[in-house]
Design a protein around this motif. Sequence first.
Motif, mmCIF file in Angstrom:
data_model
loop_
_atom_site.group_PDB
_atom_site.id
_atom_site.type_symbol
_atom_site.label_atom_id
_atom_site.label_comp_id
_atom_site.label_asym_id
_atom_site.label_seq_id
_atom_site.Cartn_x
_atom_site.Cartn_y
_atom_site.Cartn_z
ATOM 1 N N ARG A 19 0.835 -1.201 0.000
ATOM 2 C CA ARG A 19 0.000 0.000 0.000
ATOM 3 C C ARG A 19 0.878 1.264 0.000
ATOM 4 O O ARG A 19 0.582 2.235 -0.698
ATOM 5 C CB ARG A 19 -0.941 -0.013 1.202
ATOM 6 C CG ARG A 19 -2.006 1.065 1.116
ATOM 7 C CD ARG A 19 -3.042 1.016 2.215
ATOM 8 N NE ARG A 19 -2.428 0.886 3.528
ATOM 9 C CZ ARG A 19 -2.706 -0.104 4.389
ATOM 10 N NH1 ARG A 19 -3.590 -1.023 4.074
ATOM 11 N NH2 ARG A 19 -2.111 -0.144 5.557
ATOM 12 N N GLU A 20 1.992 1.236 0.742
ATOM 13 C CA GLU A 20 2.916 2.385 0.752
ATOM 14 C C GLU A 20 3.503 2.620 -0.636
ATOM 15 O O GLU A 20 3.687 3.772 -1.053
ATOM 16 C CB GLU A 20 4.038 2.154 1.754
ATOM 17 C CG GLU A 20 3.624 2.282 3.198
ATOM 18 C CD GLU A 20 4.739 1.903 4.161
ATOM 19 O OE1 GLU A 20 5.912 1.808 3.732
ATOM 20 O OE2 GLU A 20 4.424 1.697 5.343
ATOM 21 N N LEU A 21 3.815 1.539 -1.350
ATOM 22 C CA LEU A 21 4.354 1.680 -2.707
ATOM 23 C C LEU A 21 3.333 2.339 -3.626
ATOM 24 O O LEU A 21 3.683 3.158 -4.481
ATOM 25 C CB LEU A 21 4.772 0.319 -3.260
ATOM 26 C CG LEU A 21 5.981 -0.332 -2.584
ATOM 27 C CD1 LEU A 21 6.172 -1.750 -3.092
ATOM 28 C CD2 LEU A 21 7.227 0.497 -2.805
ATOM 29 N N GLU A 23 0.820 4.346 -2.601
ATOM 30 C CA GLU A 23 0.646 5.724 -2.144
ATOM 31 C C GLU A 23 1.805 6.626 -2.576
ATOM 32 O O GLU A 23 1.623 7.805 -2.801
ATOM 33 C CB GLU A 23 0.477 5.760 -0.631
ATOM 34 C CG GLU A 23 -0.854 5.182 -0.183
ATOM 35 C CD GLU A 23 -0.958 4.974 1.321
ATOM 36 O OE1 GLU A 23 0.031 5.259 2.046
ATOM 37 O OE2 GLU A 23 -2.017 4.517 1.770
ATOM 38 N N SER A 24 2.998 6.055 -2.701
ATOM 39 C CA SER A 24 4.147 6.852 -3.136
ATOM 40 C C SER A 24 4.170 7.059 -4.650
ATOM 41 O O SER A 24 5.002 7.781 -5.165
ATOM 42 C CB SER A 24 5.456 6.186 -2.687
ATOM 43 O OG SER A 24 5.698 5.004 -3.440
ATOM 44 N N GLY A 25 3.243 6.390 -5.345
ATOM 45 C CA GLY A 25 3.144 6.552 -6.789
ATOM 46 C C GLY A 25 4.010 5.608 -7.594
ATOM 47 O O GLY A 25 4.103 5.717 -8.819
ATOM 48 N N GLU A 26 4.636 4.660 -6.903
ATOM 49 C CA GLU A 26 5.510 3.729 -7.606
ATOM 50 C C GLU A 26 4.711 2.719 -8.435
ATOM 51 O O GLU A 26 5.180 2.249 -9.473
ATOM 52 C CB GLU A 26 6.398 2.994 -6.597
ATOM 53 C CG GLU A 26 7.780 2.721 -7.131
ATOM 54 C CD GLU A 26 8.709 2.175 -6.066
ATOM 55 O OE1 GLU A 26 9.415 1.216 -6.398
ATOM 56 O OE2 GLU A 26 8.736 2.712 -4.949
ATOM 57 N N TYR A 27 3.508 2.400 -7.983
ATOM 58 C CA TYR A 27 2.633 1.450 -8.679
ATOM 59 C C TYR A 27 1.215 2.004 -8.679
ATOM 60 O O TYR A 27 0.826 2.734 -7.763
ATOM 61 C CB TYR A 27 2.640 0.084 -7.987
ATOM 62 C CG TYR A 27 3.974 -0.636 -8.056
ATOM 63 C CD1 TYR A 27 4.332 -1.359 -9.190
ATOM 64 C CD2 TYR A 27 4.867 -0.583 -6.992
ATOM 65 C CE1 TYR A 27 5.544 -2.021 -9.252
ATOM 66 C CE2 TYR A 27 6.083 -1.246 -7.047
ATOM 67 C CZ TYR A 27 6.417 -1.961 -8.178
ATOM 68 O OH TYR A 27 7.609 -2.617 -8.243
ATOM 69 N N ALA A 33 1.752 -3.564 -7.356
ATOM 70 C CA ALA A 33 2.869 -3.447 -6.426
ATOM 71 C C ALA A 33 3.379 -4.821 -6.028
ATOM 72 O O ALA A 33 4.594 -5.067 -6.010
ATOM 73 C CB ALA A 33 2.445 -2.656 -5.189
ATOM 74 N N GLU A 37 7.065 -6.137 -7.057
ATOM 75 C CA GLU A 37 8.052 -6.474 -6.029
ATOM 76 C C GLU A 37 8.446 -7.945 -6.099
ATOM 77 O O GLU A 37 9.598 -8.299 -5.848
ATOM 78 C CB GLU A 37 7.522 -6.103 -4.642
ATOM 79 C CG GLU A 37 7.409 -4.608 -4.426
ATOM 80 C CD GLU A 37 8.718 -3.872 -4.666
ATOM 81 O OE1 GLU A 37 9.731 -4.221 -4.030
ATOM 82 O OE2 GLU A 37 8.735 -2.939 -5.497
#
Length: 96
Positions: A19-21, A23-27, A33, A37
């Motif tokens: 979820r952090e990934l 939220e950071s816009g990475e996925y 995500a 990963e």
Amino acid sequence: MGVHKHSVSFTDTAFAFARELVESGEYPNVSAAVSGEMTRARAARAREKVLFEAEVQRSLALPLDIWEPVRTGDTITTDTREHLARRVQAGDRGSA
């Protein structure tokens, strides 16, 4: 051809990381995500495997007289433990 839905359960920590990934816009979403990963981890394991195999082959190519004998009668940490015990006896507690 039928469509098969597959679901996977994750620990709270793993889900929070995914979820952090997102939220950071990475996925774009949690599914992407997780897939991304997993692909990264698989690629890292493949690189590590290649490096390990190369190191084993390099070691096996050494002449036998270059190999160091395996120590017996103590553990890998014996020398370190003895060194630390000497420092403690001398009153040296380190600067940690």
